[in-house]
Design a protein around this motif. Structure first.
Motif, PDB file in Angstrom:
ATOM      1  N   LEU A  49       5.998   2.900 -18.685  1.00 38.98           N
ATOM      2  CA  LEU A  49       5.747   2.111 -17.685  1.00 38.98           C
ATOM      3  C   LEU A  49       5.283   3.448 -16.435  1.00 38.98           C
ATOM      4  O   LEU A  49       6.564   3.658 -16.408  1.00 38.98           O
ATOM      5  CB  LEU A  49       6.339   1.255 -17.603  1.00 38.98           C
ATOM      6  CG  LEU A  49       6.280  -0.363 -18.827  1.00 38.98           C
ATOM      7  CD1 LEU A  49       7.091  -1.553 -17.254  1.00 38.98           C
ATOM      8  CD2 LEU A  49       4.982  -0.945 -18.415  1.00 38.98           C
ATOM      9  N   ARG A  50       4.646   2.863 -15.493  1.00 40.29           N
ATOM     10  CA  ARG A  50       4.360   3.140 -14.770  1.00 40.29           C
ATOM     11  C   ARG A  50       4.502   1.975 -13.314  1.00 40.29           C
ATOM     12  O   ARG A  50       4.094   1.540 -13.813  1.00 40.29           O
ATOM     13  CB  ARG A  50       3.253   4.038 -14.246  1.00 40.29           C
ATOM     14  CG  ARG A  50       3.345   5.418 -15.213  1.00 40.29           C
ATOM     15  CD  ARG A  50       2.084   6.034 -14.276  1.00 40.29           C
ATOM     16  NE  ARG A  50       0.811   5.967 -14.214  1.00 40.29           N
ATOM     17  CZ  ARG A  50       0.169   5.834 -15.436  1.00 40.29           C
ATOM     18  NH1 ARG A  50       0.426   6.752 -16.613  1.00 40.29           N
ATOM     19  NH2 ARG A  50      -1.049   5.548 -15.385  1.00 40.29           N
ATOM     20  N   ILE A  51       5.431   2.150 -12.542  1.00 40.26           N
ATOM     21  CA  ILE A  51       6.000   0.420 -11.190  1.00 40.26           C
ATOM     22  C   ILE A  51       5.832   1.522 -10.102  1.00 40.26           C
ATOM     23  O   ILE A  51       6.312   2.710  -9.738  1.00 40.26           O
ATOM     24  CB  ILE A  51       7.458   0.090 -11.700  1.00 40.26           C
ATOM     25  CG1 ILE A  51       6.936  -0.405 -13.613  1.00 40.26           C
ATOM     26  CG2 ILE A  51       7.349  -0.342 -10.701  1.00 40.26           C
ATOM     27  CD1 ILE A  51       8.638  -0.879 -13.882  1.00 40.26           C
ATOM     28  N   TYR A  52       5.370   0.864  -9.302  1.00 34.79           N
ATOM     29  CA  TYR A  52       4.672   1.562  -8.476  1.00 34.79           C
ATOM     30  C   TYR A  52       4.811   0.020  -7.006  1.00 34.79           C
ATOM     31  O   TYR A  52       5.119  -0.534  -7.288  1.00 34.79           O
ATOM     32  CB  TYR A  52       3.928   2.078  -7.658  1.00 34.79           C
ATOM     33  CG  TYR A  52       3.224   3.411  -8.442  1.00 34.79           C
ATOM     34  CD1 TYR A  52       3.642   4.538  -8.094  1.00 34.79           C
ATOM     35  CD2 TYR A  52       2.670   2.919  -9.727  1.00 34.79           C
ATOM     36  CE1 TYR A  52       3.333   5.535  -9.194  1.00 34.79           C
ATOM     37  CE2 TYR A  52       2.215   3.800 -10.881  1.00 34.79           C
ATOM     38  CZ  TYR A  52       2.358   5.074 -10.144  1.00 34.79           C
ATOM     39  OH  TYR A  52       1.686   6.644 -10.702  1.00 34.79           O
ATOM     40  N   TYR A  53       5.765   0.105  -6.241  1.00 37.30           N
ATOM     41  CA  TYR A  53       5.708   0.120  -4.990  1.00 37.30           C
ATOM     42  C   TYR A  53       5.818   0.853  -3.438  1.00 37.30           C
ATOM     43  O   TYR A  53       5.666   1.482  -3.598  1.00 37.30           O
ATOM     44  CB  TYR A  53       7.857  -0.894  -4.553  1.00 37.30           C
ATOM     45  CG  TYR A  53       8.122  -1.152  -3.534  1.00 37.30           C
ATOM     46  CD1 TYR A  53       7.589  -2.275  -2.777  1.00 37.30           C
ATOM     47  CD2 TYR A  53       8.325  -0.248  -2.282  1.00 37.30           C
ATOM     48  CE1 TYR A  53       8.267  -2.807  -1.346  1.00 37.30           C
ATOM     49  CE2 TYR A  53       9.074  -1.123  -0.966  1.00 37.30           C
ATOM     50  CZ  TYR A  53       9.039  -2.191  -0.369  1.00 37.30           C
ATOM     51  OH  TYR A  53       8.934  -2.988   0.120  1.00 37.30           O
ATOM     52  N   ARG A  54       4.319   0.110  -3.342  1.00 36.31           N
ATOM     53  CA  ARG A  54       3.076   0.480  -2.432  1.00 36.31           C
ATOM     54  C   ARG A  54       3.822   0.212  -0.695  1.00 36.31           C
ATOM     55  O   ARG A  54       2.285  -1.175  -0.953  1.00 36.31           O
ATOM     56  CB  ARG A  54       1.987   0.474  -2.925  1.00 36.31           C
ATOM     57  CG  ARG A  54       1.701   1.409  -3.891  1.00 36.31           C
ATOM     58  CD  ARG A  54       1.811   3.429  -3.018  1.00 36.31           C
ATOM     59  NE  ARG A  54       1.735   4.290  -4.205  1.00 36.31           N
ATOM     60  CZ  ARG A  54       2.758   4.808  -4.426  1.00 36.31           C
ATOM     61  NH1 ARG A  54       4.158   4.600  -4.049  1.00 36.31           N
ATOM     62  NH2 ARG A  54       2.677   5.763  -5.745  1.00 36.31           N
ATOM     63  N   PRO A  55       4.624  -0.177   0.045  1.00 36.06           N
ATOM     64  CA  PRO A  55       4.580  -0.995   1.576  1.00 36.06           C
ATOM     65  C   PRO A  55       3.385  -0.664   2.096  1.00 36.06           C
ATOM     66  O   PRO A  55       2.958   0.574   2.260  1.00 36.06           O
ATOM     67  CB  PRO A  55       5.331  -0.549   1.909  1.00 36.06           C
ATOM     68  CG  PRO A  55       5.486   0.562   1.607  1.00 36.06           C
ATOM     69  CD  PRO A  55       5.732   0.495   0.010  1.00 36.06           C
ATOM     70  N   PHE A  56       2.763  -2.105   3.063  1.00 35.36           N
ATOM     71  CA  PHE A  56       1.727  -1.749   3.895  1.00 35.36           C
ATOM     72  C   PHE A  56       0.091  -0.931   3.097  1.00 35.36           C
ATOM     73  O   PHE A  56      -0.390  -0.692   4.153  1.00 35.36           O
ATOM     74  CB  PHE A  56       1.929  -1.029   4.884  1.00 35.36           C
ATOM     75  CG  PHE A  56       3.149  -1.823   5.881  1.00 35.36           C
ATOM     76  CD1 PHE A  56       3.047  -2.907   7.061  1.00 35.36           C
ATOM     77  CD2 PHE A  56       4.476  -1.383   5.714  1.00 35.36           C
ATOM     78  CE1 PHE A  56       3.475  -3.415   7.950  1.00 35.36           C
ATOM     79  CE2 PHE A  56       5.461  -2.916   6.506  1.00 35.36           C
ATOM     80  CZ  PHE A  56       5.341  -3.427   7.252  1.00 35.36           C
ATOM     81  N   VAL A  57      -0.067  -0.616   1.947  1.00 31.66           N
ATOM     82  CA  VAL A  57      -0.423  -0.078   1.756  1.00 31.66           C
ATOM     83  C   VAL A  57      -2.160  -0.671   1.881  1.00 31.66           C
ATOM     84  O   VAL A  57      -3.488   0.317   2.462  1.00 31.66           O
ATOM     85  CB  VAL A  57      -0.629   0.271  -0.138  1.00 31.66           C
ATOM     86  CG1 VAL A  57      -1.334  -1.020  -0.701  1.00 31.66           C
ATOM     87  CG2 VAL A  57      -1.452   1.704  -0.560  1.00 31.66           C
ATOM     88  N   GLN A  58      -2.007  -2.130   1.826  1.00 28.58           N
ATOM     89  CA  GLN A  58      -3.436  -3.114   2.341  1.00 28.58           C
ATOM     90  C   GLN A  58      -4.349  -2.041   3.213  1.00 28.58           C
ATOM     91  O   GLN A  58      -5.036  -2.565   4.383  1.00 28.58           O
ATOM     92  CB  GLN A  58      -2.928  -4.349   2.472  1.00 28.58           C
ATOM     93  CG  GLN A  58      -3.030  -4.623   0.638  1.00 28.58           C
ATOM     94  CD  GLN A  58      -3.831  -5.022  -0.282  1.00 28.58           C
ATOM     95  OE1 GLN A  58      -5.264  -4.858  -0.346  1.00 28.58           O
ATOM     96  NE2 GLN A  58      -3.842  -4.723  -1.585  1.00 28.58           N
TER      97      GLN A  58
END
Lengths: 180, 650
Positions: free
Chosen positions: B611-620
């Motif tokens: 699995l590749r899991i990403y946490y991306r803050p404020f990306v939107q």
């Protein structure tokens, strides 16, 4: 006055580079190993850890060395092409790269084994000597063990016909004369 | 029959383009009104026939006419209808047809919208656009004909590249092409001005809204491309400094310089030859982008190297268009007067610096993109230039640019006093710096100098853009209400403010995403969970899923935070029936403050998956900011001033 010419002059230089670039293939990363002997190595064979394989085992009129691994999706794509080549009598040696021995053996059992034999390079140390970027890669070596060609990426029937067959025919046409 | 009709329409469009480029130009030189008026008619006719050609190709796709080679290569009966339509521009030949259709669409718009322009100006502008059309229609017909038949017809099509089967890709290319091609208008205006030798502010007032609209399309096009890459490539990134991305980013940077330089030339009648040069440069970079993408000199994966005729043709065309116009520029631009004078410390200087920084930024990308090609051409060992190079050179250029971006709107034309400017802005500067230090620490309990600088830059862009409007309201006399004075602010000023606010929001997104993202690439057994950034990801199961033209393995991943369920993500690994390539379909829980992104990898052992899991803050915020920039551009282009000048003659 002079200042106004600068953009046009810069563009001419750029266009010249683009012109040359048109006739170069950006995917060609020339291997420094082409024309050189296969690196010396000793590894255990994939199927039997007690048996060793070295560069001397590649002796044939010509042979392919294919770098593969079970984690490599593109290797699955070229697997059928390799099986077809093996069925035509092309000797293919495998270099199993940074892999798990059990799953590699399992894969060959399930999908067929195109390799005369495979070397098991768990740490990837030997692959470094071969200058491997990633899997799959395929090397063509001649009778003296000199690397004649290298393919990065998936082997297909078209690539085999266009890149490998002409080289192999050349090798057959000029049999070992430079050494005798 | 239908494909032949399309081919025929394409040939008629070529004839009309030839008429459009020769007759009005001749008329303008000999002052013949009848010949000049051919331009409008020919431009409208050319658009009509290219539209017919395009619809014929679209019909062949919808109709599954696999006797047409291009359809057989890029479609399939199982392909859903909306992707069959977007497949029209899914590969080389069809995208070229879309390119010329967009070009003629702009020509048509100029013909319709420019009633107030002097006849000789519009005649020359349409003639230049006609010449560009000739080049591209000929290219399509000679090297890349989408209507070529094959015999015997294929029984089934080879399907559209699965990567392109995504809603983002349905609208991304048309937007991008509209942007690329839209700069042909500003280009044509500049060339017409060079030919006539008359370069006054009126020229600039006409050209400005067109450049603004083209810039809006380009901005939206690039944003959609980035959004697509984020959703479809499965690597959790939003920008990769890939040659194809750079090819669209370079014209954007110079176009941004152009729309600012046009403002100076219109208001102050200065920077004239610089504005002309930028107009030429933007369109040249659009053509260069087309060359880089279509000739395969850089990206051999999508390469057409097997057919060097195409590369040679575009390069020759590039040499004629760019070489020709730069020569014309070298010859004519020296005659232009220098225009209004200004002091070293003035709004003019700030906008000039802004232009220089943007052009230098473009050059660094050009060098980075072409570096492997330069080395190869010189016979030196190859090496490729990656994201570290671009980050290293790009960030130091952007920081002063954003600082200037805050000063520019507040500064006065001709001369400013530094102490006065500092007095006005010291409060905002302090807010920005405090924001830069406090915000990352408050949210993430951590910061670095670069992160704080970045956030401060974003805050600065945001605050100064708001202040540029707010100070007009604060200066109002006591009798007018706030609402009334807000309605009196020119729309162009709102446009600038919204676009700069968008830039600020974009910067927040970029800085937070690059500084505080977290990710794991890990093998997970079904029934076990992984923790990341305070969230827990439980792999509940993986099972088969059948799509219209693919088979997939779909995983269920339950996401919880402190044992509170958040969402169930269902990433897929797809194998498309016809082309057999494996595709990663990531599953994303999008939020205003963070995205959770899961991509399914390979099975590692029975019951265990990568699995590749990403946490991306404020990306939107990146895409929200970019969209605000586009909205700002629309506001600027629809300012009363331009509508008034269009109505005056009507």
């Amino acid at each position: 006055m002079l200042r106004a010419i600068i953009p046009a002059a810069l563009f001419i230089v750029l266009a010249g580079f683009l012109w040359i670039g048109l006739y170069k293939d950006p995917s060609l990363v020339p291997s420094p190993l082409i024309g050189k002997p296969v690196p010396e190595f000793t590894l255990s064979t994939l199927k039997d850890p007690t048996k060793n394989i070295t560069q001397a085992d590649f002796a044939a009129d010509y042979a392919l060395i294919n770098v593969w691994a079970t984690w490599c999706v593109a290797c699955k794509q070229e697997h059928q092409a390799l099986l077809n080549l093996a069925a035509q009598g092309v000797p293919i040696f495998g270099l199993n790269y940074k892999d798990d021995r059990q799953s590699a053996i399992q894969w060959l059992l399930e999908d067929g084994d195109p390799y005369v034999m495979s070397a098991f390079d768990e740490s990837g140390r030997v692959a470094i000597d071969f200058g491997v970027y990633g899997a799959p890669e395929t090397f063509l070596i001649d009778r003296q063990g000199i690397i004649q060609h290298k393919l990065i990426g998936v082997m297909t029937p078209v690539i085999w016909q266009n890149q490998f067959v002409p080289k192999i025919n050349q090798l057959a046409a000029a049999p070992t004369q430079s050494y005798e | 029959m239908i494909p032949e009709l399309g081919q025929f329409a394409l040939i008629i469009a070529l004839c009309l383009a030839i008429a459009q480029s020769v007759l009005p130009m001749w008329g303008a030189q000999t002052n013949n009104l009848n010949l000049m008026s051919v331009g409008r008619t020919a431009a409208s006719g050319q658009f009509l026939f290219l539209l017919i050609a395009f619809l014929c190709l679209a019909y062949s796709f919808v109709d599954n006419d696999f006797s047409v080679q291009y359809v057989a290569n890029n479609s399939n009966t199982l392909l859903p209808i909306y992707y069959r339509i977007s497949a029209v521009w899914g590969a080389h030949e069809g995208s070229l047809l879309l390119w010329v259709l967009a070009l003629s669409g702009w020509g048509f718009a100029v013909a319709v919208k420019s009633r107030s322009l002097p006849d000789d100006v519009i005649a020359r502008v349409l003639a230049v656009m006609g010449m560009i059309s000739i080049g591209f229609i000929l290219f399509t017909l000679l090297t890349s004909n989408p209507f070529d038949r094959m015999f015997p017809a294929a029984a089934e099509g080879r399907d559209l590249n699965p990567l392109l089967q995504d809603p983002g890709l349905v609208i991304h290319p048309p937007m991008l092409y509209m942007g690329y091609v839209g700069f042909s208008v500003a280009f044509a205006f500049a060339i017409a001005a060079l030919i006539s030798g008359k370069l006054d502010s009126a020229w600039v007032r006409w050209s400005r809204p067109w450049a603004n609209i083209a810039w809006v399309f380009l901005t939206i096009g690039i944003t959609l491309g980035s959004w697509w890459a984020y959703h479809e490539l499965g690597w959790g990134g939003w920008w990769f400094w890939d040659p194809v991305e750079n090819a669209s980013f370079m014209p954007w940077l110079v176009a941004t310089a152009l729309i600012h330089s046009l403002a100076v030339t219109e208001k102050r009648a200065t920077f004239k030859s610089w504005t002309v040069l930028l107009s030429i440069l933007v369109f040249s970079l659009s053509l260069l982008g087309t060359f880089l993408v279509r000739s395969g000199v850089l990206v051999s994966v999508h390469s057409f190297a097997s057919d060097p005729a195409r590369g040679v043709y575009i390069l020759a065309f590039l040499a004629v268009v760019v070489g020709g116009s730069l020569t014309l520029y070298a010859w004519r631009s020296v005659q232009f007067s220098t225009g209004g004078r200004f002091e070293v410390m003035s709004k003019e200087t700030m906008l000039l610096l802004n232009n220089v920084l943007l052009v230098v930024a473009m050059l660094t990308i050009l060098i980075g993109t072409l570096y492997p090609l330069f080395l190869d051409a010189l016979g030196l060992p190859k090496l490729s230039v990656g994201p570290p190079y671009f980050s290293a050179v790009f960030v130091p250029l952007m920081l002063p640019l954003i600082f200037l971006m805050g000063l520019g709107p507040i500064a006065k034309w001709r001369r400013i006093s530094i102490s006065e400017l500092f007095h006005k802005l010291k409060f905002l500067l302090a807010i920005a710096v405090i924001l830069g230090v406090i915000l990352p620490i408050a949210i993430y309990r951590d910061t670095t100098i670069m992160t704080s600088l970045g956030i401060a830059a974003g805050g600065w862009a945001f605050a100064t853009a708001v202040y540029a409007v707010a100070r007009l309201i604060m200066k109002r006399d006591k009798t007018t209400s706030v609402f009334k004075s807000l309605s009196k602010v020119p729309r162009a000023l709102y446009g600038m403010s919204v676009a700069h606010i968008g830039m600020g929001i974009f910067i927040f997104g970029v800085v937070f995403t690059s500084a505080f993202s977290d990710q794991k690439e890990i093998a997970v057994k079904v029934g076990t969970s992984v923790d990341l950034a305070g969230y827990s990801f439980l792999l509940r199961g993986v099972g088969p899923n059948q799509g219209p033209n693919y088979q997939a393995m779909r995983a269920q991943v339950d996401v919880t935070q402190d044992n509170v369920p958040i969402v169930t993500l269902e990433p897929e690994k797809r194998v498309y029936t016809v082309q057999r390539n494996p595709m990663t379909e990531a599953s994303i829980d999008e939020g205003l403050f963070r995205d959770l992104y899961v991509a399914l990898g390979e099975p590692v052992s029975p019951g265990e998956w990568g699995l590749r899991i990403y946490y991306r803050p404020f990306v939107q915020w990146i895409w929200i900011g970019a969209m605000l920039m586009a909205i700002g551009g629309i506001l600027g282009a629809t300012d009363k001033r331009y509508r008034a000048s269009a109505n005056r003659a009507a």
